[in-house]
Each structure stands twice: as structure tokens, then as C-alpha cells.
Write a protein that holds these residues in place. Structure first.
Motif, mmCIF file in Angstrom:
data_model
loop_
_atom_site.group_PDB
_atom_site.id
_atom_site.type_symbol
_atom_site.label_atom_id
_atom_site.label_comp_id
_atom_site.label_asym_id
_atom_site.label_seq_id
_atom_site.Cartn_x
_atom_site.Cartn_y
_atom_site.Cartn_z
ATOM 1 N N SER A 72 40.101 33.124 72.763
ATOM 2 C CA SER A 72 39.577 34.309 72.341
ATOM 3 C C SER A 72 39.081 34.618 70.907
ATOM 4 C CB SER A 72 40.636 35.462 72.430
ATOM 5 O OG SER A 72 41.787 35.231 71.581
ATOM 6 N N MET A 73 39.547 33.361 70.092
ATOM 7 C CA MET A 73 38.878 33.267 68.796
ATOM 8 C C MET A 73 37.615 33.054 68.920
ATOM 9 S SD MET A 73 42.290 32.290 66.616
ATOM 10 C CE MET A 73 41.447 32.042 64.967
ATOM 11 N N GLN A 98 35.303 33.012 71.557
ATOM 12 C CA GLN A 98 34.409 34.211 72.031
ATOM 13 C C GLN A 98 34.419 35.163 70.762
ATOM 14 O OE1 GLN A 98 36.136 36.098 75.297
ATOM 15 N NE2 GLN A 98 34.302 37.202 75.899
ATOM 16 N N ARG A 99 35.118 35.416 70.154
ATOM 17 C CA ARG A 99 34.993 36.455 69.145
ATOM 18 C C ARG A 99 33.886 35.700 68.008
ATOM 19 N NH1 ARG A 99 33.753 41.191 67.641
ATOM 20 N NH2 ARG A 99 34.932 41.670 65.568
ATOM 21 N N GLU A 103 30.488 36.163 69.518
ATOM 22 C CA GLU A 103 29.886 37.514 69.402
ATOM 23 C C GLU A 103 29.555 37.571 67.766
ATOM 24 O OE1 GLU A 103 32.831 40.100 70.737
ATOM 25 O OE2 GLU A 103 32.808 39.179 72.928
ATOM 26 N N ILE A 104 30.109 37.158 66.964
ATOM 27 C CA ILE A 104 29.747 37.379 65.404
ATOM 28 C C ILE A 104 28.574 36.712 64.952
ATOM 29 C CG2 ILE A 104 30.318 36.935 63.308
ATOM 30 C CD1 ILE A 104 33.342 37.618 63.771
#
Length: 195
Positions: A183-184, A186-187, A190-191
Motif C-alpha cells: 500500500s505504501m 502504491q501511494r 500516486e504521489i
């Protein structure tokens, strides 16, 4: 003549004995062996192995204990190992002012140091020493069987054994950490895409 033949046969036997200087005396050894003093410890001490003080070869054990001589700082054993060699020559030894004895020296097979003596002929008051292996406490060391206490870290009190339950908990924690990392990641994508 029969005594001379017996003595010659006895001298030909090899015995394992080696000694090194030590600060203990025979009464200390006897206390450790039989617990006459120092009862404050466990009292469950195992047998004692006597080793050469110089080369550390085993020379005997407490299972063949025959006594001790505080005045001469010696212990007596009924049997010794093959590491103790009985000397060839018999010589006169003055145990006390009126007690002349014939003795034969005992040597360590490993380092050839003198470990003690065998009394081949004694006056009546020293008959208990005749044909016993008299080892000089200053020339031997000892080890009490079962006295070792060092353990590997994995066997220490803070370590847990690997059980199926413990393995399940570890796998669950690894799965949770994997999901968190994904999840980190993926985040982070996105950033980066937003920049």
C-alpha cells in the motif's frame, strides 16, 4: 623372590597421570568429593575427573577414591587411567623421621611430569598407602562432571521454541507487513504521478 616379581610386574603397567601446580589441598578435594564441608551448595555434585595439571590428560576419577593425606598434600586412588606410567626405578623415601619406604614414581604419559608415587614397601603404620596411587594435589587439576552451565543463546530463557502456533503468528505478521509495504508503494506511485 615372589615380591620382587610382583614389583617388577607392577612397574611394567602403564597408568595415566598428569599434574599441574594448584592452590588446593587434599582436604579441599575430599570436601568437594564427599561434602564433609561446604554443604551450602547443591550437594548434587557429580563424580570428579582428575587431570594432569600440565597437559590436561585424564589420570583418574573419584569413583576409585581411596583417601587423602593432608600432611603430604596427596590423594590416593585405587585405579588410574592408562595416561599414568609407573616408573622403572624404586628408591628410598623418608615419609617421617622413623618411616623409611620404598617408592616408585608415577609419570604422565603425555608430558612426562611426575604426578605422584606408589609405595612398594612401607612400615606397618603406612600399610594403607601400599600399592595405592598417591597423586600430588599440586600436580593435578580436577573437573566435576555436570558442572558445566554455559548454553547456546537459542536455549536461553528468553527464546521461544518454534511451534505451529508461533509459526502461524509469524506468517500472519509477515502478511500484514507485506500488505503495508504494497500500500505504501502504491501511494508512492500516486504521489510521483501527481508531480
Amino acid at each position: 623372590m615372589a615380591l620382587r616379581e610382583k614389583s617388577a610386574q607392577h612397574r611394567q603397567k602403564s597408568v595415566n597421570t598428569t599434574f599441574e601446580a594448584s592452590s588446593i589441598n587434599s582436604s579441599t578435594v575430599e570436601e568437594k568429593l564427599f561434602g564433609h564441608a561446604g554443604e551450602d551448595e547443591d550437594g548434587d555434585d557429580g563424580p570428579v575427573v582428575f587431570i594432569c595439571g600440565k597437559c590436561k590428560l585424564p589420570v583418574g576419577d573419584s569413583l576409585s577414591w581411596d583417601g587423602s593425606e593432608d600432611g603430604q598434600n596427596q590423594i590416593r586412588l585405587k585405579r588410574v587411567t592408562d595416561n599414568v606410567l609407573v616408573g622403572e626405578d624404586t628408591r628410598l623415601y623418608e615419609a617421617s623421621k622413623k618411616s623409611l619406604c620404598l617408592i616408585t614414581d608415577l609419570f604422565c604419559q603425555g608430558c612426562s611430569s611426575v604426578l605422584g608415587m606408589i609405595y612398594a614397601s612401607t612400615p606397618k603404620n603406612l600399610d594403607h598407602k601400599r600399592f595405592a596411587f598417591c597423586l600430588n594435589v599440586a600436580d593435578i587439576d580436577s573437573y566435576i562432571l555436570g558442572s558445566a552451565n554455559q548454553m547456546l543463546a537459542a536455549e536461553g530463557p528468553k527464546e521461544q521454541p518454534v511451534t505451529l502456533e508461533y509459526r502461524g503468528i509469524v506468517e500472519q505478521q509477515l502478511t500484514e507487513m507485506k500488505m503495508l509495504v504494497m500500500s505504501m508503494a502504491q501511494r508512492l506511485e500516486e504521489i510521483e504521478a501527481g508531480l
